[in-house]
Design a protein around this motif. Structure first.
Motif, PDB file in Angstrom:
ATOM      1  N   ARG A   1       2.355   3.079   3.117  1.00 54.29           N
ATOM      2  CA  ARG A   1       2.271   2.225   4.309  1.00 54.29           C
ATOM      3  C   ARG A   1       3.236   1.057   4.276  1.00 54.29           C
ATOM      4  O   ARG A   1       3.501   0.449   5.306  1.00 54.29           O
TER       5      ARG A   1
ATOM      6  N   PRO B   1      -6.058   4.057  -7.703  1.00 55.89           N
ATOM      7  CA  PRO B   1      -6.769   4.681  -6.587  1.00 55.89           C
ATOM      8  C   PRO B   1      -7.885   5.645  -7.005  1.00 55.89           C
ATOM      9  O   PRO B   1      -8.752   5.958  -6.199  1.00 55.89           O
TER      10      PRO B   1
ATOM     11  N   TYR C   1     -11.964   7.661  -4.180  1.00 54.95           N
ATOM     12  CA  TYR C   1     -10.541   7.423  -3.915  1.00 54.95           C
ATOM     13  C   TYR C   1     -10.380   6.231  -2.983  1.00 54.95           C
ATOM     14  O   TYR C   1     -11.201   6.002  -2.085  1.00 54.95           O
TER      15      TYR C   1
ATOM     16  N   GLU D   1      -6.797   3.812  -1.328  1.00 55.45           N
ATOM     17  CA  GLU D   1      -5.343   3.753  -1.269  1.00 55.45           C
ATOM     18  C   GLU D   1      -4.799   2.934  -2.449  1.00 55.45           C
ATOM     19  O   GLU D   1      -5.377   1.909  -2.809  1.00 55.45           O
ATOM     20  N   GLU D   2      -3.702   3.413  -3.026  1.00 55.55           N
ATOM     21  CA  GLU D   2      -3.085   2.674  -4.130  1.00 55.55           C
ATOM     22  C   GLU D   2      -2.535   1.366  -3.566  1.00 55.55           C
ATOM     23  O   GLU D   2      -1.721   1.362  -2.646  1.00 55.55           O
ATOM     24  N   THR D   3      -3.006   0.268  -4.132  1.00 57.62           N
ATOM     25  CA  THR D   3      -2.704  -1.049  -3.586  1.00 57.62           C
ATOM     26  C   THR D   3      -2.167  -1.967  -4.682  1.00 57.62           C
ATOM     27  O   THR D   3      -2.691  -1.988  -5.782  1.00 57.62           O
TER      28      THR D   3
ATOM     29  N   ILE E   1       0.864  -1.174   0.000  1.00 59.78           N
ATOM     30  CA  ILE E   1       0.000   0.000   0.000  1.00 59.78           C
ATOM     31  C   ILE E   1       0.902   1.225   0.000  1.00 59.78           C
ATOM     32  O   ILE E   1       1.798   1.345   0.861  1.00 59.78           O
TER      33      ILE E   1
ATOM     34  N   VAL F   1      -7.833  -1.815   3.627  1.00 54.35           N
ATOM     35  CA  VAL F   1      -7.763  -0.755   2.627  1.00 54.35           C
ATOM     36  C   VAL F   1      -9.116  -0.065   2.619  1.00 54.35           C
ATOM     37  O   VAL F   1     -10.150  -0.723   2.479  1.00 54.35           O
ATOM     38  N   ASP F   2      -9.108   1.249   2.799  1.00 52.05           N
ATOM     39  CA  ASP F   2     -10.360   2.003   2.819  1.00 52.05           C
ATOM     40  C   ASP F   2     -10.703   2.505   1.428  1.00 52.05           C
ATOM     41  O   ASP F   2      -9.832   2.959   0.677  1.00 52.05           O
TER      42      ASP F   2
END
Length: 171
Positions: free
Chosen positions: A118, A157, A135, A137-139, A115, A128-129
Motif C-alpha cells: 500500500r 504479519p 494474519y 498486513e505487514e506494517t 504497509i 490496518v486490519d
C-alpha cells in the motif's frame, strides 16, 4: 557465668567476603550507570513498547474471538485506536484495556507508517486490519521524539509480534 570470653569467638567478615561484596557493588554500579544516561529516552521507548503490546493484544483477541479488528493510526494527532468488526459490518470501538485510544507521549510522534503493498504514509488516518485467521498486513512504523531519535517498529504479519529497532530502518 561470664560472657567476656565470647568476644574472642565472634566471627566477622573475612577479607574474601568483603572483597566479594565490593566486587558485586562495583558490578551493579557499572551496569546501572550507563542506563541512567538514557532516562530521557523513556518516552519514546515506552511509546514503542505500548504500541507493540497493543498490536499483540489485538492480534490475540482477534484469534480468540474470531472477529477481525481494525487498528487506526492518526498520524497528525499522534493517536491510535482499535475497533472490532461486528458480524453486521459495523465497527465497535474498543474503549477499555490496551485497545482503547492511545495518544503518544509528549514529545513523541509518528514519523511515517509503511504497509506492504500500500505504500508509505506521512499524514492522515491509516487503517490496518487484523484477521482472526492469524494474519495482518505487514506494517512498519517509525516513531520519533523531539531530540530526533527514531525507533522503527516492524510488525510480523503472521505472529503479531513487533520488532523494535533503533534508527530509521528499511525492510
Amino acid at each position: 557465668m561470664s560472657t567476656a570470653g565470647n568476644w574472642n569467638n565472634a566471627r566477622g567478615f573475612t577479607l574474601v567476603e568483603t572483597a566479594l561484596a565490593v566486587l558485586l557493588i562495583a558490578l551493579f554500579s557499572a551496569l546501572s550507570i550507563p542506563l541512567m544516561g538514557r532516562l530521557g529516552d523513556g518516552a519514546l521507548d515506552g511509546a514503542a513498547r505500548r504500541l507493540a503490546g497493543t498490536v499483540k493484544y489485538l492480534y490475540n483477541e482477534s484469534a480468540l474471538s474470531g472477529r477481525p479488528y481494525r487498528l487506526t493510526f492518526d498520524l497528525e494527532e499522534d493517536v491510535y485506536r482499535a475497533a472490532r468488526l461486528e458480524v453486521d459490518g459495523t465497527l465497535t470501538d474498543e474503549g477499555t484495556g490496551p485497545a482503547r485510544q492511545q495518544r503518544l507521549k509528549s514529545g513523541v510522534s509518528f514519523r511515517n507508517l509503511s504497509i506492504a503493498g500500500r505504500g508509505t504514509f506521512n499524514s492522515g488516518e491509516i487503517t490496518v486490519d487484523i484477521l482472526p485467521v492469524g494474519y495482518m498486513e505487514e506494517t512498519t512504523i517509525r516513531l520519533g521524539d523531539d531530540r530526533n531519535r527514531i525507533l522503527t517498529l516492524r510488525i510480523n504479519p503472521f505472529t503479531g509480534t513487533t520488532e523494535i529497532h533503533e534508527g530509521d530502518r528499511e525492510f
